[in-house]
Design a protein around this motif. Structure first.
Motif, short mmCIF file in Angstrom:
data_model
loop_
_atom_site.label_atom_id
_atom_site.label_comp_id
_atom_site.label_asym_id
_atom_site.label_seq_id
_atom_site.Cartn_x
_atom_site.Cartn_y
_atom_site.Cartn_z
N TYR A 159 -4.44 -5.36 1.30
CA TYR A 159 -3.92 -6.61 0.72
C TYR A 159 -4.54 -7.86 1.29
CZ TYR A 159 -0.26 -8.24 -2.44
OH TYR A 159 0.42 -8.75 -3.51
N TYR A 191 3.47 0.42 -7.21
CA TYR A 191 3.30 -1.04 -7.15
C TYR A 191 3.11 -1.55 -8.56
CZ TYR A 191 1.98 -5.59 -5.29
OH TYR A 191 1.95 -6.93 -4.99
N GLU A 213 0.83 -1.21 0.00
CA GLU A 213 0.00 0.00 0.00
C GLU A 213 0.86 1.26 0.00
OE1 GLU A 213 -2.37 -3.31 1.30
OE2 GLU A 213 -0.94 -2.34 2.67
N PRO A 254 -7.58 0.12 -1.43
CA PRO A 254 -6.44 -0.75 -1.13
C PRO A 254 -6.79 -1.77 -0.04
CG PRO A 254 -5.92 1.61 -0.88
CD PRO A 254 -7.40 1.46 -0.91
N VAL A 309 -6.26 -6.14 -3.25
CA VAL A 309 -6.89 -4.84 -3.05
C VAL A 309 -8.29 -5.08 -2.51
CG1 VAL A 309 -5.57 -3.62 -4.83
CG2 VAL A 309 -7.71 -4.73 -5.45
N GLN A 339 -0.56 -2.60 -9.80
CA GLN A 339 -1.74 -2.08 -9.11
C GLN A 339 -2.82 -1.71 -10.12
OE1 GLN A 339 0.66 1.32 -7.53
NE2 GLN A 339 -1.18 2.52 -7.92
N MET A 370 1.62 1.62 -3.52
CA MET A 370 0.43 1.95 -4.31
C MET A 370 0.08 3.43 -4.23
SD MET A 370 -2.09 -1.32 -3.62
CE MET A 370 -1.65 -2.98 -4.16
N ARG A 371 0.20 4.02 -3.05
CA ARG A 371 -0.19 5.43 -2.95
C ARG A 371 0.77 6.35 -3.72
NH1 ARG A 371 2.12 9.31 -0.14
NH2 ARG A 371 3.66 8.85 1.49
#
Length: 343
Positions: free
Chosen positions: A68, A56, A48, A66, A96, A59, A51-52
């Motif tokens: 996991y 990732y 995460e 999000p 996600v 993603q 991802m932000r």
């Protein structure tokens, strides 16, 4: 958290933690073969954090929810699902969608959490536990009496790796910042300060003949050093590129470089082996085999947790709506174990 309405965290784009959005709506329904799980615990993983930043490597497009993995109680079951599953505490790896009060999951993907294991405890060993177990026992195939190096031994995956390795009779050298060394020594780990200079030289002092396996989530220069630390017949398991978290440019490139190095090393005439571990790569086996293996491995990890071979490393617990604070804490590098989000 109330069963009356959905609460979920949305990642709208590349944002600071405060840019994460709380969205409310109707509780979803379970379709055929699905269950709705009332979340009791989810967590903040390194995925995460990537991802932000849009880092990732696979993603989904923004915006998305999000999260996991998730632990919770089955609230409703769709057509074709065993009705007895309702009311059961389960865990699931979802990649996600876990940062929500209610999560729709394929019934075949949930694993029952044994009695006596709390939701937060279970959460610490879902993605972290499956990752650690498969790297130790399916890739490195560790044996009693061996010596391994675990980078980030105080982290979410690292702390589970350490304990599972020790339960298998393996000696562990672990890298971490100095603030975590006393706790690692108490666990029987030989600590190495990754901020103090040449980590590779210090590990060679501790294991002159090399180590039997290295578990490296750092990537970059670290993974090259890790390969050089292996004993004959040793195994390198690379499972991330934490050193590139704040980089710009292609999010695929760090992974492509790692895969290229792994391919090259394995093509060389030597007895050592290298792997880039991706838990989802097992889907190439076919959906049913992937699910069966994941279920078997998580069952083993839960059994280790019940025996006391693994202790749940909960760094902190915060409510889902305080996800920005949880993300900041996870990214601070000051905590050991898993940040858990609760209803």
């Amino acid at each position: 958290m109330s069963t009356e309405g959905l609460v979920e965290v949305v990642l709208p784009g590349k944002v600071e933690p405060e840019g994460l959005q709380i969205r409310r709506g109707a509780v979803p329904s379970a379709g055929p073969g699905q269950v709705v799980v009332l979340m009791e615990a989810t967590g903040v993983s390194f995925a995460e954090q990537q991802m932000r930043r849009g880092r990732y490597y696979d993603q989904p497009p923004f915006p998305f929810v999000p999260g996991y993995d998730v632990v919770g109680t089955v609230l409703t079951a769709g057509q074709g699902v065993e009705p007895g599953l309702v009311g059961t505490r389960v865990a699931a790896l979802v990649k996600v969608g876990g940062w929500a009060s209610h999560v729709v999951i394929e019934a075949a993907d949930v694993v029952e959490v044994p009695e006596g294991i709390g939701a937060a405890e279970a959460e610490t060993v879902v993605v972290n536990g499956i990752t650690a177990w498969q790297m130790l026992h399916r890739k490195a195939c560790v044996r009693a009496g061996q010596t391994v190096l675990v980078h980030g031994a105080n982290g979410g995956v690292g702390s589970v790796l350490v304990q599972l390795a020790q339960a298998a009779g393996v000696k562990v050298i672990g890298t971490a910042s100095k603030r975590h060394h006393d706790a690692l020594r108490e666990r029987g780990v030989v600590p190495v300060d990754y901020r103090a200079g040449n980590v590779a030289a210090r590990v060679r002092e501790l294991a002159p003949g090399g180590v039997d396996a290295v578990f490296d989530h750092v990537g970059g220069r670290s993974v090259v050093d890790s390969w050089g630390l292996l004993a004959p017949d040793g195994t390198l398991v690379s499972y991330g590129s934490a050193s590139t978290r704040d980089d710009t440019g292609s999010k695929q490139w760090p992974v492509i470089k790692l895969l290229g190095r792994v391919w090259l090393w394995n093509a060389l005439p030597n007895r050592r082996r290298a792997y880039f571990f991706n838990i989802w790569a097992g889907r190439s086996l076919g959906k049913d085999r992937f699910r069966a293996r994941l279920r078997a491995d998580l069952t083993q990890v839960f059994a280790a947790l019940k025996r006391g071979d693994v202790t749940a490393q909960i760094a902190a617990q915060l409510p889902l709506t305080s996800v920005a604070d949880a993300m900041r804490l996870a990214e601070s590098g000051t905590v050991a174990g898993k940040i858990v989000l609760n209803p």
